[in-house]
Design an enzyme around this catalytic site. Structure first.
Site, short mmCIF file in Angstrom:
data_model
loop_
_atom_site.label_atom_id
_atom_site.label_comp_id
_atom_site.label_asym_id
_atom_site.label_seq_id
_atom_site.Cartn_x
_atom_site.Cartn_y
_atom_site.Cartn_z
N GLY A 1 -2.77 5.94 -13.66
CA GLY A 1 -3.59 5.32 -12.57
C GLY A 1 -2.96 6.03 -11.24
O GLY A 1 -4.00 5.93 -10.16
N LYS B 1 -12.80 -4.56 1.24
CA LYS B 1 -13.58 -3.27 0.56
C LYS B 1 -15.36 -3.90 0.68
O LYS B 1 -15.94 -2.92 1.09
CB LYS B 1 -13.21 -3.03 -0.59
CG LYS B 1 -11.93 -2.08 -0.54
CD LYS B 1 -11.78 -1.52 -1.82
CE LYS B 1 -10.59 -0.63 -1.87
NZ LYS B 1 -10.33 0.05 -3.27
N ASP C 1 -13.47 6.20 -3.90
CA ASP C 1 -13.02 5.85 -4.96
C ASP C 1 -13.68 6.31 -6.25
O ASP C 1 -13.20 6.83 -7.40
CB ASP C 1 -13.01 4.20 -5.29
CG ASP C 1 -11.95 3.46 -4.57
OD1 ASP C 1 -10.81 4.18 -4.24
OD2 ASP C 1 -12.23 2.25 -4.19
N SER D 1 0.92 -1.16 -0.04
CA SER D 1 0.13 -0.02 -0.15
C SER D 1 0.71 1.36 -0.08
O SER D 1 1.95 1.34 0.82
CB SER D 1 -0.81 -0.03 1.20
OG SER D 1 -1.70 1.45 1.34
N GLY E 1 -14.34 -4.50 -8.22
CA GLY E 1 -14.65 -3.70 -7.22
C GLY E 1 -14.38 -2.39 -7.84
O GLY E 1 -15.18 -1.18 -7.99
P1 ATR Z 1 -10.56 -5.03 -8.15
O1 ATR Z 1 -11.47 -5.03 -7.00
O2 ATR Z 1 -9.32 -4.32 -7.98
O3 ATR Z 1 -11.40 -4.73 -9.55
P2 ATR Z 1 -10.99 -7.85 -8.87
O4 ATR Z 1 -12.28 -7.61 -8.26
O5 ATR Z 1 -10.22 -8.82 -8.20
O6 ATR Z 1 -10.05 -6.38 -8.47
O7 ATR Z 1 -11.25 -7.70 -10.24
C1 ATR Z 1 -10.24 -8.00 -11.20
C2 ATR Z 1 -10.57 -7.82 -12.73
O8 ATR Z 1 -9.60 -7.98 -13.41
C3 ATR Z 1 -11.93 -8.91 -13.09
O9 ATR Z 1 -12.53 -8.15 -13.81
C4 ATR Z 1 -10.95 -9.99 -13.66
O10 ATR Z 1 -11.62 -10.70 -14.89
P3 ATR Z 1 -12.31 -12.22 -14.10
O11 ATR Z 1 -13.82 -11.52 -13.67
O12 ATR Z 1 -12.62 -12.81 -15.42
O13 ATR Z 1 -11.65 -12.63 -13.05
C5 ATR Z 1 -9.85 -9.24 -14.40
N1 ATR Z 1 -8.81 -9.77 -14.86
C6 ATR Z 1 -7.55 -10.26 -14.15
N2 ATR Z 1 -6.84 -11.09 -14.86
C7 ATR Z 1 -7.14 -10.84 -15.93
C8 ATR Z 1 -6.65 -11.57 -17.24
N3 ATR Z 1 -5.61 -12.24 -17.08
N4 ATR Z 1 -7.40 -11.35 -18.48
C9 ATR Z 1 -8.37 -10.76 -18.36
N5 ATR Z 1 -9.12 -10.13 -17.22
C10 ATR Z 1 -8.36 -10.47 -15.94
#
Ligand code: ATR
Length: 285
Positions: free
Chosen positions: A246, A71, A108, A20, A137
């Site tokens: 970001g 969260k 956020d 973090s 999220g």
């Molecule tokens: P956050 O809360 O930070 O958004 P998260 O809830 O873990 O994190 O969501 C991560 C996102 O990245 C998801 O939409 C995930 O897709 P899936 O719903 O199919 O898991 C996406 N993501 C992570 N790795 C990926 C990959 N290699 N290719 C495509 N999408 C990916």
């Protein structure tokens, strides 16, 4: 001894928490505004979340940030949840009212809208079409931000289609699920494109997206900030799109919490950017 004075204390709750950047940025502001206090990382196992959150007001904390993976779970723990956090379905900031009542908020959405619109005279999202890659999220907060800025059509592209459908059901007919295979075509007539997945982050593959259908007037934002210029942003910039990295969202989401806990509205400045960036360079280097 003089009478008890309040200690300015806040922190960030996560598991793990070493990654973090919040302590670095809040402690920068504490020092810059000459507020004596501390902002500390709090490593809390998911099984201990409720006990830890309930203990904080008793330990003299003014509040805390909440990060991955807590969260959503913290929604069931707080005494009160502000309407925006309920709408998003996630809390990232806690306020302890009168030293006891625990109120959950989501900053956020604010972080996203501030980052997207800062430095732009008029991003003009009225009736705009937007594409959001990912359905976690972060995507939910960004959808709420885009809707509040006036977007009329938001296309959610996700590897797991069912999760995109869930987001569209949550936010209504202006939010449409799109299959992963159709991600490149989904960019037609789009004015804002946001990546919320971890693709493009150091150690992960780049987001595989053909942007040739994306209008040149579109703004492209990435929630990934290590590296600051992700492969997506590099490609977008080279063809003339406005790009937003970001880091802005990370810095701006911290402002409401700091202002509430420490009674001072902090600014996102070049020296803050440089301070947080120098640390990120160490991580990536
Ligand atoms: P956050 O809360 O930070 O958004 P998260 O809830 O873990 O994190 O969501 C991560 C996102 O990245 C998801 O939409 C995930 O897709 P899936 O719903 O199919 O898991 C996406 N993501 C992570 N790795 C990926 C990959 N290699 N290719 C495509 N999408 C990916």
């Amino acid at each position: 001894m003089s009478a008890n004075r309040d200690i300015n204390l806040a922190g960030v709750i996560g598991w793990p928490i070493q990654h973090s950047r919040s302590p670095r940025l809040h402690n920068f502001w504490l020092s810059k505004y000459r507020i004596s206090g501390f902002y500390v990382p709090l490593q809390v196992h998911p099984d201990k979340l409720e006990v830890a959150v309930r203990a904080l007001p008793n330990l003299g904390f003014k509040g805390a940030n909440v990060t991955i993976p807590h969260k959503e779970k913290v929604l069931d723990i707080v005494d009160e949840c502000d309407p925006l956090a309920s709408r998003v379905g996630a809390i990232n900031t806690l306020y302890f009212e009168h030293g006891e009542k625990i109120v959950g908020a989501n900053t956020d959405v604010f972080g996203f809208t501030q980052a997207l619109c800062s430095g732009s005279e008029n991003i003009g999202l009225d009736n705009a079409k937007a594409v959001v890659i990912g359905a976690g999220g972060a995507a939910r907060a960004i959808v709420v931000g885009l809707l509040d800025l006036g977007a009329s059509e938001i296309r959610i592209v996700n590897r797991t289609y069912e999760k995109a459908v869930k987001i569209s059901e949550r936010f209504g007919k202006n939010v449409q699920p799109i299959k992963w295979q159709q991600r490149s075509e989904s960019l037609t007539q789009c004015q804002v494109l946001v990546n919320t997945t971890s693709l493009g982050m150091i150690g992960n593959p780049a987001l595989d997206l053909d942007v040739s259908e994306l209008p040149l007037q579109a703004t492209v934002m990435d929630t990934v900030y290590t590296p600051l210029m992700t492969p997506l942003l590099k490609t977008a910039k080279s063809r003339g799109n406005r790009v937003v990295d970001g880091l802005g969202m990370l810095l701006h989401q911290a402002r409401p919490g700091f202002a509430h806990w420490f009674n001072h509205d902090p600014r996102v400045t070049k020296d803050l950017h440089a301070h947080v960036l120098s640390d990120l360079d160490m991580i990536s280097g």
